[in-house]
Structure formats: structure tokens, C-alpha cells
Motif scaffolding. Structure first.
Motif, PDB file in Angstrom:
ATOM      1  N   ASP A  76       0.825  -1.204   0.000  1.00  0.00           N
ATOM      2  CA  ASP A  76       0.000   0.000   0.000  1.00  0.00           C
ATOM      3  C   ASP A  76       0.862   1.258   0.000  1.00  0.00           C
ATOM      4  O   ASP A  76       0.553   2.240  -0.683  1.00  0.00           O
ATOM      5  CB  ASP A  76      -0.922   0.010   1.216  1.00  0.00           C
ATOM      6  CG  ASP A  76      -2.016  -1.056   1.104  1.00  0.00           C
ATOM      7  OD1 ASP A  76      -2.221  -1.553  -0.017  1.00  0.00           O
ATOM      8  OD2 ASP A  76      -2.614  -1.392   2.145  1.00  0.00           O
ATOM      9  N   THR A  77       1.946   1.241   0.791  1.00  0.00           N
ATOM     10  CA  THR A  77       2.841   2.393   0.848  1.00  0.00           C
ATOM     11  C   THR A  77       3.512   2.632  -0.499  1.00  0.00           C
ATOM     12  O   THR A  77       3.640   3.774  -0.956  1.00  0.00           O
ATOM     13  CB  THR A  77       3.915   2.174   1.936  1.00  0.00           C
ATOM     14  OG1 THR A  77       3.275   1.907   3.172  1.00  0.00           O
ATOM     15  CG2 THR A  77       4.790   3.402   2.069  1.00  0.00           C
ATOM     16  N   THR A  78       3.915   1.563  -1.155  1.00  0.00           N
ATOM     17  CA  THR A  78       4.558   1.686  -2.469  1.00  0.00           C
ATOM     18  C   THR A  78       3.593   2.284  -3.484  1.00  0.00           C
ATOM     19  O   THR A  78       3.947   3.186  -4.255  1.00  0.00           O
ATOM     20  CB  THR A  78       5.044   0.310  -2.956  1.00  0.00           C
ATOM     21  OG1 THR A  78       5.918  -0.251  -1.985  1.00  0.00           O
ATOM     22  CG2 THR A  78       5.770   0.431  -4.293  1.00  0.00           C
ATOM     23  N   SER A 135      -4.042   6.899  -3.110  1.00  0.00           N
ATOM     24  CA  SER A 135      -3.680   8.237  -2.614  1.00  0.00           C
ATOM     25  C   SER A 135      -4.881   9.129  -2.352  1.00  0.00           C
ATOM     26  O   SER A 135      -4.720  10.310  -2.059  1.00  0.00           O
ATOM     27  CB  SER A 135      -2.752   8.928  -3.630  1.00  0.00           C
ATOM     28  OG  SER A 135      -3.390   9.021  -4.890  1.00  0.00           O
TER      29      SER A 135
END
Length: 427
Positions: free
Chosen positions: A3-5, A54
Motif C-alpha cells: 500500500d505504501t509503495t 492516494s
């Protein structure tokens, strides 16, 4: 980790895309706002490639963008100048309300949506977008123009009027009793009054407390104070934008100038995010069915805003060219209109797509109107003026000399680099 990527990739693509669009707009001498909105429309709900990872981050960034836009507007003026503006501009505020709220209310009643929806759509068509207009004034290099205080005076009256309108609309939508609605309104008005009093009476003390020779400390304190006040204002049913604006006018002198220089790049970044977020939350498929009524309403209220600006600038003694610029600049609608429509969707679901289409039209037309209203008016006035007799000596054209040269040194050409970074000292 995944998810962060995905978040980093999407954010990087968004920011890079905004930079490229901004450069493209600068090369052709055009405001980048419509391009930001269309980009959001293309990649939002129902668009080409929805961006899910995002979305929450961009939503928060959009709120910060509006707050920073209004903060930096507030830094341009002192509290005493604000009060003077309110005293001198309140007739223009009344004209603004009558000319621009009436078409929305009439449209809702003609569509059979009922009186509560009429009150909501009246707000959608009434309030200009402070965020869009602040960006346009910077892009066109007009922050120092003779007519700019008139524009800001109208916007401030509208923003402060929201402190009355939003609690009343919320009470109507919730079906609250007269007592419940009155209490909400009193809290809202009291909050605005307290902040204005502190800004007027103790602005210098606030500036002294915030002041710092360390740019990092000044940035953190001003930004933190602004976001905190905006959040508290919103919790008390007052617009966060009003709270941010009042923080700006409470700061003066070197503190205001230093804060302006430090926060201008952040404002530009988050303001761009705000316009993208606006597009992201619009489903393109919902727009075509309401496009015709939205277009009619947009044309009517664009003309009424131009009339409002003309009247307000004439009252302030601004020359003809500045009157046209004032009217054209006020055309854009934006963040408040969407907030109002979002509140009213529960009562009348059809108001959402109509308001979205309406705002999209005017948020694209607004920067164009700000740039071209005055040149078009000059051209038409020259075409309609009688030609001098061949036997009589030609009368010199006064239209170009009517406006002082110092009033609009860069009014015809927007800067390629975006909003000006020069803050006016409050003295």
C-alpha cells in the motif's frame, strides 16, 4: 508495504503531472487551474484510471490547500483594512447576494425541488471561490492592482456570510427547531466576533509572539497556528477558510512578509492538489444529463457576477478597465459551492450532479473571464463608438488612457512561474 509503495507511486505521478501541466500552461500564457481540474476528472471516480491508494492523502492535502490560499490572502491586509473594507463594501455584499443567490433559488423552484433545495442552490450560485480567485490573482500578477481590495472585500463579506448561512442551512436540512438553529448560529457568530476582536486589538502581540529569526521556527509556528485555528473554526460551524484568513490579518509587518515568503511554495503545491481533488470526486458519467441546465445557470450567474464586480468597483472609484477586471475575476465558483451541494444531497439527490457540472463550468470559465473580460469590453466599446467625421479633427481615444498605468502593470499577461511571492507589509 504494498500500500505504501502504491501511495508513493501515485503521489509522485500526481505531483510530476501537476508540474508538467503548470509548465505547459505557463508557456501558452494560461492559468493552470482548468488543466488541474480536467486531470482530476480523468483520473477520479469513473475516469480513465481511478487512483484509490492516494485518495485520502489528496483529500487532506486539498483542505490544507484552501487554508493556505486564504492565509496568504489574509497576510496581504491588516485587521484595520479589513474592517474598513467591510464598512465600505457592505452595500456591494447586499447586491452580490440579491443578484447571484436569486438565480439558484429560482432554478431549484422551477425544477420542483422545494424550498430547502432552493436555499441550498441559492448558496451554490451565490458564493465565489476564494481559492480559485486567490490563485488567479497571483497568476495574473494583479495582487497590487487598484481593484484587488474591492475583490477581496466582496470575497471576505461572502466568507463571513457563510458563518451565518451554513449553520442556517444545516438546521433546515436537519429539520431542527428554531431554538436549535438559533443556538448554532449564535455559536458561529460569536466565534467570528472573538477572532476579529483579537486580531484588531492584539494583532501586534500575536505577531510578536509568533516572530522568529529562524525561518524553520517561523514556518512551523505560523503553519501550526493556522491549521489549528481553521480546525477549531470548522468544529464551531465556522468556515475553516474564514479562520485561516483571520489568522493572516492578525499577523503584520516583518512577520507577515517572512511568513508569506516561506509559505508561498507550500500554497502553490497544496492549491494544485485541491483543484485535482475537486476533479477526482466528480463522476464524468453524472455530468451529461444536467449539462444544459447547468450551462444556462452558469451563463446567467457569470453575467450577474460581472455586474456585481462592476457595481462594487464603481462604488470604490475604480476606473472602467478595473471595473471589468473586478467582475471577470469574481466569476469562478468552487469549494464553498461543493460543500453546500454535499450538505443538500440528502434532501435532493439531483442537486449534487447539477452543482458539480455548474462549478466545473465556472471554475474553467472563471480564469478565462478574469483574463479576457476587460480586453473584450474594450474591443466592443471601440466597435460601438461612432467613427469621427472626415472633416472634423479626430478625437483621441481615451479608453487606453482612462486607467492609470500603475494600476495594472501585468494585468494582460500572467506570469509563467505562478503566483507572485511579494507580500505587502501591513505597516
Amino acid at each position: 508495504m504494498h500500500d505504501t509503495t502504491a501511495l508513493l507511486i501515485e503521489l509522485g505521478a500526481v505531483i510530476l503531472g501537476l508540474g508538467l501541466l503548470g509548465r505547459l500552461a505557463g508557456r501558452v500564457g494560461f492559468s493552470p487551474i482548468p488543466l488541474y481540474l480536467l486531470a482530476g476528472l480523468a483520473f477520479g471516480h469513473g475516469g480513465l484510471i481511478p487512483m484509490a491508494a492516494s485518495e485520502e492523502f489528496i483529500a487532506t492535502g486539498a483542505e490544507i490547500g484552501v487554508i493556505l490560499l486564504l492565509l496568504l490572502l489574509g497576510l496581504e491586509y491588516s485587521a484595520s483594512e479589513l474592517v474598513t473594507n467591510l464598512k465600505t463594501q457592505y452595500p456591494s455584499g447586499i447586491v452580490d447576494f440579491v443578484l447571484n443567490a436569486t438565480p439558484g433559488a429560482v432554478a431549484a423552484l422551477l425544477l420542483g425541488w422545494g424550498p430547502v433545495a432552493a436555499v441550498a442552490l441559492a448558496g451554490v450560485t451565490w458564493i465565489s471561490s476564494s481559492g480559485v480567485i486567490a490563485k488567479v490573482l497571483g497568476d495574473l500578477g494583479r495582487l497590487g492592482n487598484r481593484e484587488t481590495p474591492v475583490i477581496l472585500g466582496v470575497l471576505v463579506i461572502e466568507d463571513l456570510a457563510m458563518a451565518v448561512y451554513l449553520p442556517l442551512l444545516t438546521a433546515l436540512l436537519a429539520g431542527l427547531s428554531l431554538a436549535g438553529g438559533s443556538l448554532t448560529l449564535l455559536i458561529s457568530l460569536g466565534s467570528v466576533g472573538v477572532v476579529l476582536y483579537v486580531a484588531l486589538r492584539h494583532g501586534r502581540l500575536i505577531s510578536r509572539a509568533v516572530s522568529s529569526d529562524n525561518p524553520e521556527m517561523l514556518l512551523l509556528v505560523v503553519l501550526g497556528l493556522t491549521v489549528l485555528v481553521a480546525g477549531v473554526a470548522q468544529e464551531l460551524q465556522v468556515s475553516a477558510a474564514v479562520g485561516a484568513f483571520l489568522v493572516g490579518i492578525a499577523l503584520s509587518g516583518e512577520v507577515a512578509e517572512g511568513a508569506h515568503n516561506l509559505l508561498a511554495p507550500l500554497r502553490d503545491l497544496f492549491a494544485a492538489v485541491f483543484f485535482v481533488f475537486f476533479g477526482l470526486n466528480t463522476d464524468p458519467a453524472a455530468i451529461p444529463p444536467v449539462l444544459v441546465p447547468a450551462l444556462i445557470l452558469a451563463v446567467v450567474t457569470a453575467l450577474t457576477k460581472i455586474a456585481t464586480g462592476w457595481y462594487a468597483a464603481r462604488r470604490a472609484g475604480v476606473k472602467t478597465a478595473g471595473r471589468w477586471r473586478t467582475g471577470g475575476t469574481l466569476v469562478a465558483r468552487g469549494e464553498f459551492s461543493i460543500v453546500i451541494a454535499g450538505l443538500a444531497v440528502g434532501v435532493e439527490p439531483r442537486i449534487g450532479p447539477l452543482a458539480t457540472a455548474y462549478v466545473l463550468i465556472l471554475v474553467i470559465l472563471g480564469p478565462l473571464a478574469a483574463r479576457w473580460t476587460e480586453p473584450l469590453a474594450r474591443r466592443f466599446s471601440r466597435k460601438s463608438s461612432p467613427k469621427p467625421s472626415p472633416k472634423a479633427p479626430a478625437v483621441p481615444d481615451q479608453s487606453a488612457a482612462e486607467e492609470p498605468v500603475a494600476e495594472a502593470p501585468t494585468a494582460e499577461a500572467p506570469t509563467a512561474s505562478g503566483p507572485t511571492d511579494t507580500a505587502h507589509s501591513h505597516g
